[in-house]
Design an enzyme around this catalytic site. Structure first.
Site, short mmCIF file in Angstrom:
data_model
loop_
_atom_site.label_atom_id
_atom_site.label_comp_id
_atom_site.label_asym_id
_atom_site.label_seq_id
_atom_site.Cartn_x
_atom_site.Cartn_y
_atom_site.Cartn_z
N GLU A 7 4.48 -11.34 1.94
CA GLU A 7 4.91 -12.13 3.09
C GLU A 7 5.85 -13.27 2.71
OE1 GLU A 7 2.55 -14.41 6.62
OE2 GLU A 7 1.82 -12.44 6.05
N ASP A 103 -0.20 -11.22 4.11
CA ASP A 103 -1.41 -12.03 4.18
C ASP A 103 -2.51 -11.22 4.85
OD1 ASP A 103 -0.18 -14.09 2.94
OD2 ASP A 103 -0.21 -15.47 4.62
N TYR A 305 -8.07 -17.75 0.53
CA TYR A 305 -7.32 -17.57 1.77
C TYR A 305 -7.79 -18.56 2.84
CZ TYR A 305 -5.16 -15.17 5.74
OH TYR A 305 -4.41 -14.87 6.85
#
Length: 619
Positions: A7, A103, A305
């Site tokens: 990404e 992601d 994350y």
């Protein structure tokens, strides 16, 4: 060649290094049978109205609602994006396999799917799904690649959200602008931003319309300890004065002493919202600032994350905990005792039923290097929370002392920490067990009493039956209005669809109906600032005249109700889980916008919304 698409360029570099793709090419890296390229976040977007029909370029009520027979995507008009897409298109069309390295979340899935769709991808596609960017996590992720079809429901949820936002945003914005705007000033309406603005406007009106009411409290001081009357507040002054006269110059007697031992558990691990709340409270960071900082920490491989809405870890992470703790070398004084014994496996930390795609935000154990001052602050919060959950509970003793004067009963309560347990982790920075619970409690009702903060006082030793002189006090107080929203309390309100709760378990249930997603709430608040619908005074959020008038003008509760919007968010989660049909969700929104158009077009008033000239200040 296997083509990996990340990404961001920075993430692509981390993946390429692990895979051995070391040759730098234009727009990608190559080597060891892999080509690793990237997007810049969104390269594609849904088409604009004029892309479907030339008539829709014109803002005209007679063309509303605009509902394309089939939604399509296009490249975002940016030369850099176009250049990178051409590179990706060539790589994808010549690939034997594409590995989606976006992601690991709803938005990341949508970003990559649109690029592959636009590039005409025909080869097999597999998905990399990881929660951190450490070398071990990337290697493990590539050993566990899954077929893209396993994430179809996630894509459908992301696509449904995007289409739903288009249907409401494009149509309602044009509708309200044409009917109620002035001087071509656009009145932006959104599926999430409008209910969020409505929360702020409602709170502001509660404050403005609040009428303080007096009440009285009877207290007395005995042996330097303040005892409160068990009668509570008096709505009539005469009632309290009567008791005051009754106890004046009489002896105070201790009638009962109760000591109860208890335990306090450590604060839960952070999800994104609770981290944003804590950072706003401690450092005055905006929600957007915190998201950027924790995203940067994730890309620097020191935290996991960030766009998560759970405070739990999956059970398969348990064996890795000692290694993570060992990696926190700056916190050895706190982790050393934990590593001498078996790490506890509490259900309050490890619970597979509370984890879907990602676990709570925790440190990875990688050494934190080159962190900015603000990044270090956020990293420290995350790391201390992580360490604290493995410490013993804090043991406390609560003492309740009852006394009376002439049958008028009083009470004093004190708390003593017997064993600090997890609290030693926060000794240099005192921490509330649940951030902003007090604010939430204060804002729950419009008629709050003016009460002093409860003190955790250690009471002296009292003896049952002892008595002596005391100093009574009968004071007038006034109910207080609710407090204005801060970003912290607004985030909590969005999370629970406007309901204020202190209880962790209840808030977990209400999260299902929250408005927006953890990853989008910061952007929604920033949008309200940019639209000049709200402004900030110190930490407090206030609606501008434009924001207030816009909410007052909107008659359709469907468009501004936090609870209804929360139900739509719940349906999106159900689509993600395969429990609800995406087409049904889109059809509901189509029917809704048709109803809104009919309502507004039948408005015969000539009201116009004032365009505020307020300057948005971020102090």
């Amino acid at each position: 060649m296997k083509v990996c698409i990340a990404e961001k360029p920075s993430v692509a570099r981390e993946i390429a290094e692990v895979l051995g793709a070391t040759r730098k090419m234009e727009g990608f890296m190559e080597g060891n049978g892999y080509q690793v390229s990237w997007t810049f976040g969104h390269l594609c977007t849904l088409k604009e109205p004029q892309d479907y029909s030339p008539d829709w370029k014109q803002w005209n009520v007679r063309f509303l609602p605009m509902i394309p027979p089939r939604f399509g995507i296009k490249l975002i008009d940016n030369p850099t994006y176009h250049k990178q897409f051409k590179i990706l298109e060539t790589l994808i069309q010549n690939a034997e396999e594409v590995i989606n390295c976006g992601d690991a979340g709803l938005e990341g899935e949508l970003i990559q799917r649109w690029v592959m769709q636009k590039a005409g991808c025909k080869c097999p596609v597999r998905r990399l799904w990881i929660s951190s960017l450490t070398e071990d996590a990337i290697r493990e992720g590539f050993l566990a690649l899954k077929d893209q079809c396993e994430y179809q429901h996630l894509y459908e949820a992301g696509l449904s959200r995007a289409i739903g936002d288009w249907i409401l945003g494009m149509n309602a914005t044009r509708l309200y602008t044409l009917y109620y705007g002035q001087n071509k000033q656009v009145l932006s309406i959104g599926r999430v931003q409008t209910p969020t603005l409505a929360l702020i406007v409602k709170r502001q009106k509660e404050i403005e319309n609040f009428k303080p009411e007096p009440y009285w409290e009877l207290k007395t001081v005995y042996r330097k300890i303040t005892f409160s009357s068990l009668h509570g507040k008096f709505s009539k002054k005469e009632e309290g004065e009567e008791l005051l006269q009754k106890i004046t110059d009489k002896l105070f007697t201790i009638t009962d002493i109760t000591k109860k031992k208890g335990k306090e558990t450590a604060p839960r691990l952070f999800d994104l919202t609770s981290l944003q709340v804590e950072c706003n409270k401690k450092f005055s960071f905006s929600a957007d600032d915190t998201l950027k900082l924790i995203q940067s920490l994730y890309e620097k491989k020191v935290t996991t994350y960030p766009r998560v809405d759970t405070m739990f870890l999956s059970e398969d992470l348990y064996p890795k905990i000692p290694q993570i703790l060992k990696g926190l070398t700056d916190y050895t004084a706190l982790t050393a005792t934990l590593l001498t014994a078996k790490i506890p496996k509490s259900k309050k930390v490890f619970d597979n039923t509370k984890v879907t795609d990602h676990h709570a935000i925790i440190p990875t154990g990688a050494p934190p290097r080159n962190l900015s001052g603000n990044e270090q602050r956020v990293y420290d919060l995350v790391t201390r929370r992580f360490i604290a959950v493995f410490y013993p509970d804090c043991e406390i003793s609560t003492t309740t002392v009852l006394g009376e004067v002439e049958d008028v009963k009083f009470k004093a309560t004190g708390k003593q920490i017997l064993s600090p347990g997890w609290r030693v982790v926060f000794e240099k920075q005192p921490i509330d067990k649940e951030p902003l619970n007090n604010d939430n409690a204060e804002q729950n009702n419009s008629g709050n009493e003016q009460r002093p903060a409860e003190e955790n006082t250690v009471l002296p030793d009292f003896t049952k039956g002892e008595s002596g002189p005391h100093k009574p006090d009968f004071a007038e107080r006034w109910t207080m209005p609710p407090k204005p929203y801060t970003e912290a309390t607004l985030l909590r309100a969005m999370e629970t669809a406007g309901k204020f709760v202190d209880n962790d378990e209840l808030r977990d249930v209400l999260k299902e109906n929250g408005i927006g997603r953890p990853s989008t709430r910061a952007a929604i608040i920033e949008t309200l600032f940019k639209r000049n619908y709200i402004r900030k005074e110190r930490k407090n959020l206030h609606a501008t005249s434009t924001g207030v008038e816009l909410i007052d003008t909107i008659q359709d509760e469907l468009l501004k109700s936090a609870e209804l919007t929360g139900l739509w968010e719940k349906k999106l989660r159900q689509i993600e889980q395969g429990a609800y049909n995406a087409a049904a969700f889109i059809n509901e929104l189509k029917e809704m916008i048709e109803q809104i158009v009919r309502h507004v077009c039948s408005d015969t008033t000539t009201r116009m919304i004032t365009i505020s000239e307020d300057v948005v200040k971020k102090i």
